[in-house]
Design a protein around this motif. Sequence first.
Motif, PDB file in Angstrom:
ATOM      1  N   LEU A  10       0.832  -1.362  -0.054  1.00 52.81           N
ATOM      2  CA  LEU A  10      -0.033  -0.017  -0.034  1.00 52.81           C
ATOM      3  C   LEU A  10       0.996   1.091   0.121  1.00 52.81           C
ATOM      4  O   LEU A  10       2.023   1.194   0.638  1.00 52.81           O
ATOM      5  N   TYR A  32      -0.477  -0.722  -4.620  1.00 53.90           N
ATOM      6  CA  TYR A  32      -1.541   0.474  -4.731  1.00 53.90           C
ATOM      7  C   TYR A  32      -0.948   1.813  -4.511  1.00 53.90           C
ATOM      8  O   TYR A  32      -0.087   2.043  -3.448  1.00 53.90           O
ATOM      9  N   ILE A  51      -1.574  -0.935  -9.145  1.00 50.11           N
ATOM     10  CA  ILE A  51      -3.314  -0.687  -9.089  1.00 50.11           C
ATOM     11  C   ILE A  51      -3.272   0.927  -8.692  1.00 50.11           C
ATOM     12  O   ILE A  51      -3.136   1.525  -7.587  1.00 50.11           O
ATOM     13  N   GLU A  53      -5.309   3.301  -7.298  1.00 51.33           N
ATOM     14  CA  GLU A  53      -6.463   3.423  -6.553  1.00 51.33           C
ATOM     15  C   GLU A  53      -6.047   3.999  -5.027  1.00 51.33           C
ATOM     16  O   GLU A  53      -5.016   3.775  -4.511  1.00 51.33           O
ATOM     17  N   VAL A  55      -5.825   4.299  -1.539  1.00 44.70           N
ATOM     18  CA  VAL A  55      -5.885   3.248  -0.373  1.00 44.70           C
ATOM     19  C   VAL A  55      -7.132   3.534   0.542  1.00 44.70           C
ATOM     20  O   VAL A  55      -7.549   2.468   1.300  1.00 44.70           O
ATOM     21  N   VAL A  58      -9.953   1.305  -0.382  1.00 47.15           N
ATOM     22  CA  VAL A  58      -9.329  -0.268  -0.574  1.00 47.15           C
ATOM     23  C   VAL A  58      -9.802  -0.821   0.562  1.00 47.15           C
ATOM     24  O   VAL A  58      -9.978  -0.586   1.636  1.00 47.15           O
TER      25      VAL A  58
END
Length: 96
Positions: A10, A32, A51, A53, A55, A58
């Motif tokens: 992350l 991420y 990815i 995005e 977090v 997530v």
Amino acid sequence: MADSISTVDLFCGVGGLTYGFEQAGLPVRAGYDIDPACQFPYEHNTKAEFILEDVEHVNGSDLAEQYVKQSDILNLFWQVKHLKLIDFINAVNYLL
């Protein structure tokens, strides 16, 4: 050790931590990050999927997908042999 554990990074940035994990033999399923500028260097520096995005959005199901799509549920079963079968089934159902 690589067969017994894998990670998700992350706030992965350009992949420094992921690279270190890979060098140590720990596979990273995905990284991420919210910054699209990190995607190219991350994918160039590591073997993991990037990815894009935040977090903050997530959740556990998103992270579980990184393992389920890699067929790691069976590996999980063998890693947690000390669990009763019903506990394993409950854990998998929770992840899905």
